[in-house]
Design an enzyme around this catalytic site. Structure first.
Site, PDB file in Angstrom:
ATOM      1  N   SER A 116     -47.549  31.086  91.196  1.00 36.69           N
ATOM      2  CA  SER A 116     -48.674  30.915  90.276  1.00 36.69           C
ATOM      3  C   SER A 116     -48.396  29.638  89.973  1.00 36.69           C
ATOM      4  O   SER A 116     -47.467  28.875  89.716  1.00 36.69           O
ATOM      5  CB  SER A 116     -48.490  31.626  89.003  1.00 36.69           C
ATOM      6  OG  SER A 116     -49.418  31.423  88.084  1.00 36.69           O
ATOM      7  N   TRP A 180     -57.376  30.736  84.876  1.00 41.16           N
ATOM      8  CA  TRP A 180     -56.599  31.439  85.472  1.00 41.16           C
ATOM      9  C   TRP A 180     -55.044  31.650  85.667  1.00 41.16           C
ATOM     10  O   TRP A 180     -54.585  32.312  85.820  1.00 41.16           O
ATOM     11  CB  TRP A 180     -57.284  31.479  86.959  1.00 41.16           C
ATOM     12  CG  TRP A 180     -58.430  32.228  86.878  1.00 41.16           C
ATOM     13  CD1 TRP A 180     -59.914  32.001  86.624  1.00 41.16           C
ATOM     14  CD2 TRP A 180     -58.407  33.753  87.143  1.00 41.16           C
ATOM     15  NE1 TRP A 180     -60.627  33.155  86.662  1.00 41.16           N
ATOM     16  CE2 TRP A 180     -59.811  34.170  86.876  1.00 41.16           C
ATOM     17  CE3 TRP A 180     -57.473  34.716  87.613  1.00 41.16           C
ATOM     18  CZ2 TRP A 180     -60.072  35.600  87.252  1.00 41.16           C
ATOM     19  CZ3 TRP A 180     -57.894  35.976  87.720  1.00 41.16           C
ATOM     20  CH2 TRP A 180     -59.169  36.532  87.294  1.00 41.16           C
ATOM     21  N   LYS A 183     -54.254  33.368  82.628  1.00 33.39           N
ATOM     22  CA  LYS A 183     -54.263  34.697  82.779  1.00 33.39           C
ATOM     23  C   LYS A 183     -53.186  35.446  83.670  1.00 33.39           C
ATOM     24  O   LYS A 183     -53.073  36.508  83.487  1.00 33.39           O
ATOM     25  CB  LYS A 183     -55.782  35.018  83.694  1.00 33.39           C
ATOM     26  CG  LYS A 183     -56.201  36.446  83.688  1.00 33.39           C
ATOM     27  CD  LYS A 183     -57.355  36.485  84.484  1.00 33.39           C
ATOM     28  CE  LYS A 183     -58.784  36.193  83.640  1.00 33.39           C
ATOM     29  NZ  LYS A 183     -59.033  37.036  82.370  1.00 33.39           N
ATOM     30  N   GLU A 184     -53.034  34.572  84.763  1.00 30.94           N
ATOM     31  CA  GLU A 184     -51.807  35.104  85.688  1.00 30.94           C
ATOM     32  C   GLU A 184     -50.637  35.281  84.967  1.00 30.94           C
ATOM     33  O   GLU A 184     -49.763  36.441  85.170  1.00 30.94           O
ATOM     34  CB  GLU A 184     -51.514  34.072  86.919  1.00 30.94           C
ATOM     35  CG  GLU A 184     -52.789  34.221  87.938  1.00 30.94           C
ATOM     36  CD  GLU A 184     -52.608  32.800  88.989  1.00 30.94           C
ATOM     37  OE1 GLU A 184     -53.932  32.761  89.821  1.00 30.94           O
ATOM     38  OE2 GLU A 184     -51.847  32.293  88.881  1.00 30.94           O
ATOM     39  N   LEU A 185     -50.172  34.242  84.038  1.00 31.44           N
ATOM     40  CA  LEU A 185     -49.163  34.251  83.287  1.00 31.44           C
ATOM     41  C   LEU A 185     -49.169  35.370  82.298  1.00 31.44           C
ATOM     42  O   LEU A 185     -48.137  36.241  82.209  1.00 31.44           O
ATOM     43  CB  LEU A 185     -48.872  33.082  82.482  1.00 31.44           C
ATOM     44  CG  LEU A 185     -47.732  32.881  81.570  1.00 31.44           C
ATOM     45  CD1 LEU A 185     -46.413  33.176  82.316  1.00 31.44           C
ATOM     46  CD2 LEU A 185     -47.775  31.677  80.913  1.00 31.44           C
TER      47      LEU A 185
END
Length: 250
Positions: A116, A180, A183-185
């Site tokens: 990420s 994003w 959001k990934e985190l």
């Protein structure tokens, strides 16, 4: 790592390439016993190999009479076939197939690690990190490689967050406040809190621990490393060790 079984099998086949087939009659001035000695020794070694390893192989019933009748060429042919029998080799190496019910298969991680990161960090750090980890044969979710032309990239990323064993989070100023990356985190934090298993491996890239604490207090308690203190190859090896520990615990 090659097992004793594979090592001995490969050695027998390699020796066979340089060993002449035995003959049953004298010819010229050559002493037949001396001529046949290498092939006789080879077949004796195959007999030992058979007793140690091959009694459960599908060709065992065929090999036994060949050894009794000293059929050199046919024995070479059988060993060649066994060398291509990956299922039997895996069995001898202690690798067992595990049948996984279909309803559980969806939960098996597809990727060893999800990287990420912010796109702006690709050029100066992330791309090199990806290449270093990829060299080790580790299965990586890396957007540039995984997302194809025509894919719904949002769905693909969310799927990747659910199907990765670990997440290397490259946190920098470029990472902050991006829809994003955050959001990934959030997805990975949710998974880690829900499962209670180590998932997130943070890398601080050109930021301090204080900046991390201010921006993401929920991540600050997770042990992080700093990109400036390690080469990408060193980080790749560090990750490989984490992956090995996880695999050993299964």
């Amino acid at each position: 790592m090659v097992s004793d079984f594979e090592t001995q099998l490969n050695e027998l086949l390699e020796r066979a390439k340089n060993t002449k087939s035995p003959v049953n009659a004298t010819f010229g001035e050559t002493n037949i016993n001396e001529y046949n000695k290498p092939s006789e020794v080879w077949m004796n070694d195959v007999q030992i190999f058979y007793e140690n390893y091959l009694k459960t192989h599908a060709l065992a019933d065929r090999i036994k009479p060949l050894l009794f009748h000293r059929k050199y060429s046919e024995l070479v042919s059988c060993l060649t076939s066994i060398s291509k029998d990956r299922k039997f080799i895996d069995k001898m190496n202690g690798i067992q197939e595990v049948a996984v019910p279909k309803y559980l298969a969806k939960g098996i991680p597809q990727y060893d690690v999800f990287i990420s990161h912010a796109n702006r960090d690709k050029e100066d750090f992330v791309e090199e990190l990806y290449q270093a980890i990829n060299k080790l044969g580790i299965n990586i979710f890396y957007d540039k490689d995984v997302i194809d032309w025509g894919d719904n990239w949002k769905n693909k990323i969310l799927e990747g967050t659910k199907k990765s064993e670990f997440a290397i989070i490259v946190i920098s100023k470029n990472f902050f406040d991006r829809e994003w990356t955050e959001k990934e985190l959030a997805e990975f934090l949710s998974r880690q809190n829900r499962n209670g298993q180590k998932l997130i491996l943070p890398i601080l890239h050109n930021i301090t621990l204080t900046q991390l604490q201010e921006q993401y207090p929920s991540v600050a308690d997770i042990q992080a490393i700093e990109s400036k203190k390690y080469t990408c190859d060193q980080i790749a090896i560090m990750f490989a060790r984490q992956l090995i520990k996880r695999l050993k615990s299964i």
